[in-house]
Design a protein around this motif. Structure first.
Motif, short mmCIF file in Angstrom:
data_model
loop_
_atom_site.label_atom_id
_atom_site.label_comp_id
_atom_site.label_asym_id
_atom_site.label_seq_id
_atom_site.Cartn_x
_atom_site.Cartn_y
_atom_site.Cartn_z
N ARG A 148 -71.97 79.69 54.51
CA ARG A 148 -70.53 80.01 54.62
C ARG A 148 -70.25 81.20 53.59
O ARG A 148 -69.51 82.13 53.96
CB ARG A 148 -69.62 79.00 54.32
CG ARG A 148 -69.53 77.89 55.38
CD ARG A 148 -68.26 76.74 55.10
NE ARG A 148 -67.30 77.30 56.02
CZ ARG A 148 -66.25 77.64 55.26
NH1 ARG A 148 -66.18 77.90 53.82
NH2 ARG A 148 -65.19 78.28 56.21
N ARG A 152 -69.21 84.88 54.72
CA ARG A 152 -67.97 85.59 54.28
C ARG A 152 -68.31 86.93 53.89
O ARG A 152 -67.66 88.08 54.27
CB ARG A 152 -67.61 84.83 53.03
CG ARG A 152 -65.98 85.31 52.38
CD ARG A 152 -66.01 84.27 51.21
NE ARG A 152 -66.77 85.07 49.85
CZ ARG A 152 -66.36 85.97 49.37
NH1 ARG A 152 -65.36 86.94 49.50
NH2 ARG A 152 -67.41 86.44 48.53
N ALA A 164 -61.02 80.94 57.96
CA ALA A 164 -61.85 79.86 57.75
C ALA A 164 -62.67 79.72 59.31
O ALA A 164 -64.01 79.47 59.22
CB ALA A 164 -61.29 78.71 57.47
N ALA A 165 -61.87 79.95 60.23
CA ALA A 165 -62.69 79.70 61.70
C ALA A 165 -63.71 80.78 61.75
O ALA A 165 -64.71 80.33 62.37
CB ALA A 165 -61.63 79.72 62.85
N GLU A 166 -63.28 82.03 61.38
CA GLU A 166 -64.21 83.09 61.55
C GLU A 166 -65.57 82.77 60.99
O GLU A 166 -66.75 83.27 61.06
CB GLU A 166 -63.73 84.38 61.27
CG GLU A 166 -62.87 85.00 62.38
CD GLU A 166 -61.96 86.15 61.83
OE1 GLU A 166 -61.85 87.15 62.93
OE2 GLU A 166 -61.69 86.12 60.80
N ILE A 167 -65.13 82.37 59.75
CA ILE A 167 -66.42 82.19 58.79
C ILE A 167 -67.21 81.16 59.06
O ILE A 167 -68.81 81.23 59.34
CB ILE A 167 -65.67 81.93 57.27
CG1 ILE A 167 -65.18 82.90 56.45
CG2 ILE A 167 -67.02 81.19 56.28
CD1 ILE A 167 -64.46 82.49 55.10
N ASP A 168 -66.74 80.15 59.77
CA ASP A 168 -67.69 78.94 60.42
C ASP A 168 -68.34 79.62 61.57
O ASP A 168 -69.55 79.35 61.63
CB ASP A 168 -66.68 77.95 60.83
CG ASP A 168 -66.15 77.00 59.84
OD1 ASP A 168 -66.91 77.26 58.75
OD2 ASP A 168 -65.39 76.27 59.85
N SER A 169 -67.79 80.45 62.62
CA SER A 169 -68.58 80.89 63.75
C SER A 169 -69.65 82.07 63.28
O SER A 169 -70.86 82.08 63.71
CB SER A 169 -67.67 81.41 64.71
OG SER A 169 -66.69 82.58 64.52
N ALA A 171 -71.05 82.16 60.29
CA ALA A 171 -72.19 81.10 59.52
C ALA A 171 -73.29 80.56 60.54
O ALA A 171 -74.50 80.39 60.33
CB ALA A 171 -71.41 79.88 58.69
N ALA A 172 -72.73 80.07 61.66
CA ALA A 172 -73.57 79.42 62.74
C ALA A 172 -74.08 80.73 63.44
O ALA A 172 -75.41 80.30 63.67
CB ALA A 172 -72.49 78.77 63.71
N THR A 175 -77.07 81.50 60.94
CA THR A 175 -78.17 80.37 60.83
C THR A 175 -78.92 80.48 61.87
O THR A 175 -80.18 80.23 61.72
CB THR A 175 -77.41 79.08 60.90
OG1 THR A 175 -76.36 79.14 59.49
CG2 THR A 175 -78.25 77.63 60.33
#
Ligand code: DC
Length: 223
Positions: A148, A152, A164-169, A171-172, A175
């Motif tokens: 995350r 960021r 938050a939602a953009e950080i999650d996608s 990060a995916a 990864t």
């Protein structure tokens, strides 16, 4: 010779550039060379699986090269500089991992990368610097950070205010790219056995650079 490997967004480029500037060394951004190959292959009209079928002769025809300028490394294709915005475009970022998994591509770029060590000293960054390209490097560092936090940083670099939602996608996405780089059969992305792990989640670029310069100074004393 300093080899820095690490995951996407772990702070490799910033740290390698700053450490090279402080030490008076060259900074080799090996990812930019894989990106230049991807740009050139896409320009030649290849896409999808055709990217993976490129031959050694076709790679030679792309004329991928590196010139050392006062302001740093310049990557070329067809004898001309490849602009930063082409190297970092979304399309290239999405395809580069696939291109970097091709054995012929990696073999083709090996000598070009090793030639960079002919300068005054080198900070080389990428995914296989300490394992394959410069296994004899005096200093080897492996950078990592929480996905995350890496996401960021990438979004901030692109000028996006990270929600938050953009950080999650993001990060995916990061990864997935790391997993693809780590699972390929040639030169998989992994930490060299003799590399020092530096977790940058809570470190700023200056602290990371200090650590690398400190390792170089320690290595010099033990020569
Ligand atoms: O560091 P970067 O995001 O610019 O790297 C782009 C891609 O190239 C990434 O998917 C991994 C690959 N790469 C590689 O396989 N070996 C290297 N030495 C450097 C990058």
């Amino acid at each position: 010779m300093v080899a820095i490997d690490g995951s996407a967004g772990s702070g490799k480029s910033t740290t390698a550039a700053a450490a090279a500037a402080r030490l008076g060394f060259r900074h080799l951004d090996s990812g930019a060379i894989y990106r230049a190959v991807t740009v050139a292959l896409l320009r030649s009209g290849r896409s999808g699986p055709a990217l993976e079928r490129v031959t050694r002769d076709e790679l030679a025809d792309l004329e991928i090269g590196v010139e050392w300028r006062e302001q740093g490394m310049e990557v070329q294709a067809g004898g001309r500089p490849v602009p930063e915005r082409a190297l970092r475009s979304e399309r290239v970022t999405a395809m580069v991992s696939q291109v970097a998994a091709v054995a012929a591509v990696r073999a083709h770029l090996l000598e070009l990368q090793r030639d960079a060590a002919k300068g005054p000293g080198l900070v080389a960054e990428g995914r296989d610097m300490g394992t394959v390209v410069f296994p004899g490097a005096e200093v080897k560092v492996f950078l990592d950070a929480h996905p995350r936090e890496r996401a960021r940083r990438r979004l901030l670099q692109r000028g996006v205010h990270p929600e938050a939602a953009e950080i999650d996608s993001e990060a995916a996405r990061l990864t997935r790219r790391d997993q693809r780089d780590a699972s390929r059969s040639v030169a998989p992305f992994q930490q060299a056995g003799d590399a020092m792990l530096l977790d940058t989640t809570d470190l700023d670029p200056e602290a990371q650079t200090d650590e690398i310069v400190r390792l170089v100074e320690a290595a010099r004393k033990h020569r």
